[in-house]
Design a protein around this motif. Structure first.
Motif, PDB file in Angstrom:
ATOM      1  N   GLU A 170       0.829  -1.206   0.000  1.00 22.40           N
ATOM      2  CA  GLU A 170       0.000   0.000   0.000  1.00 22.40           C
ATOM      3  C   GLU A 170       0.864   1.258   0.000  1.00 22.40           C
ATOM      4  N   ARG A 171       1.976   1.220   0.708  1.00 24.59           N
ATOM      5  CA  ARG A 171       2.874   2.382   0.744  1.00 24.59           C
ATOM      6  C   ARG A 171       3.446   2.683  -0.637  1.00 24.59           C
ATOM      7  N   ILE A 172       3.875   1.623  -1.335  1.00 27.21           N
ATOM      8  CA  ILE A 172       4.489   1.826  -2.647  1.00 27.21           C
ATOM      9  C   ILE A 172       3.462   2.308  -3.670  1.00 27.21           C
ATOM     10  N   ILE A 173       2.278   1.708  -3.669  1.00 30.42           N
ATOM     11  CA  ILE A 173       1.236   2.147  -4.598  1.00 30.42           C
ATOM     12  C   ILE A 173       0.849   3.594  -4.291  1.00 30.42           C
ATOM     13  N   GLY A 174       0.683   3.911  -3.012  1.00 32.02           N
ATOM     14  CA  GLY A 174       0.357   5.277  -2.627  1.00 32.02           C
ATOM     15  C   GLY A 174       1.430   6.254  -3.062  1.00 32.02           C
ATOM     16  N   TYR A 175       2.691   5.842  -2.963  1.00 33.09           N
ATOM     17  CA  TYR A 175       3.802   6.700  -3.385  1.00 33.09           C
ATOM     18  C   TYR A 175       3.732   6.956  -4.888  1.00 33.09           C
ATOM     19  N   LEU A 176       3.479   5.929  -5.690  1.00 32.56           N
ATOM     20  CA  LEU A 176       3.401   6.094  -7.139  1.00 32.56           C
ATOM     21  C   LEU A 176       2.248   7.011  -7.530  1.00 32.56           C
ATOM     22  N   LEU A 177       1.131   6.878  -6.840  1.00 27.40           N
ATOM     23  CA  LEU A 177      -0.018   7.741  -7.125  1.00 27.40           C
ATOM     24  C   LEU A 177       0.292   9.197  -6.783  1.00 27.40           C
ATOM     25  N   LEU A 246      -5.902  -0.640  -4.327  1.00 29.65           N
ATOM     26  CA  LEU A 246      -5.725  -0.276  -2.919  1.00 29.65           C
ATOM     27  C   LEU A 246      -6.956  -0.592  -2.099  1.00 29.65           C
ATOM     28  N   SER A 247      -8.132  -0.673  -2.732  1.00 26.27           N
ATOM     29  CA  SER A 247      -9.386  -0.873  -1.993  1.00 26.27           C
ATOM     30  C   SER A 247      -9.651  -2.354  -1.735  1.00 26.27           C
TER      31      SER A 247
END
Length: 247
Positions: A170-177, A246-247
């Motif tokens: 989740e951290r990595i996906i959030g960072y890319l977004l 993410l959901s």
């Protein structure tokens, strides 16, 4: 009706000399200095020093005295803790238009982190004395300073929440977004390419992950068809699909 000092006409304002005018243009790259009148620019200019910093150069170490704060004109700066055995924890990766060092300046204490250039950088160093003088003179400028510090605190709390409650994936996906948003894209759906601002090890430390864990998650995202990796460029075939994951 109340009229602020910024809104009052200043018919007798003297033109700025070329150096002060140049500093004024550079200062306006930060929201903190937007709307300054000529007299205010002139007062700040005497306490502003330009700095060119090479990639890898350390601006200051933990424990060094703080004499002001920095504004990044171009390039990227890393703030980090370094343990006695050389291990590093990246606290923040800062870019053009951002400032750092204000909180320590107000506390009148030495730096609590080190700052190192991730790329060649152009900076302005604003002496604390001129900042204190302007704060004593202008309540609106005080509010800008407080707002900036409050925003930094908000980001730190958000980081703490992320590290405590979210998985590494989740951290990595959030960072890319966030990178897509910071690049001015904010693409709702479709293909996107995100260029990582620095090496994967530094970003992993920023996300409170080991480099091995970071790489493993990237491979999982590749296997899921959510991303492809080309050096420091992350290609996202459909950012809408990545966001929904993410959901």
């Amino acid at each position: 009706m109340f009229v602020s000092e910024h809104d009052k006409p200043q018919p007798n304002a003297r033109p700025l000399n070329p150096q002060t005018e140049r500093i004024a243009q550079l200062l306006t790259q930060a929201p903190l200095f937007n709307g300054l009148a000529q007299e205010e620019i002139a007062r700040f200019a005497r306490g502003v020093r330009e700095q060119k910093v090479d990639k890898g150069q350390v601006l200051f170490h933990k424990g060094d005295p703080c004499q002001g704060f920095h504004l990044i004109l171009s390039g990227q700066i890393k703030l980090a803790f370094v343990s006695v055995d050389g291990h590093e924890k990246v606290v923040e990766i800062l870019r053009a238009g951002q400032t750092f060092g204000e909180a320590v300046m107000f506390m009148d204490k030495p730096y609590v982190v080190m700052a190192q250039a991730l790329t060649d950088c152009a900076l302005l160093h604003i002496a604390k004395q001129v900042v204190f003088e302007e704060m004593a003179r202008d309540p609106l400028f005080c509010r800008k300073i407080i707002a900036g510090l409050a925003q930094r605190l908000h980001h730190l709390i958000a980081d703490l929440e992320t590290y405590s409650l979210r998985s590494g994936r989740e951290r990595i996906i959030g960072y890319l977004l966030r990178e897509d948003e910071m690049n001015g894209e904010g693409t709702p759906c479709g293909p996107v390419s995100v260029r990582l601002p620095t090496n994967k090890g530094t970003i992993a430390s920023r996300l409170n992950l080991t480099q091995e864990h970071f790489s493993r998650i990237l491979h999982e995202l590749i296997d899921s068809g959510l991303i492809t990796v080309e050096g420091r460029t992350i290609h996202i075939p459909d950012i809408c699909r990545l966001r929904k994951s993410l959901s």
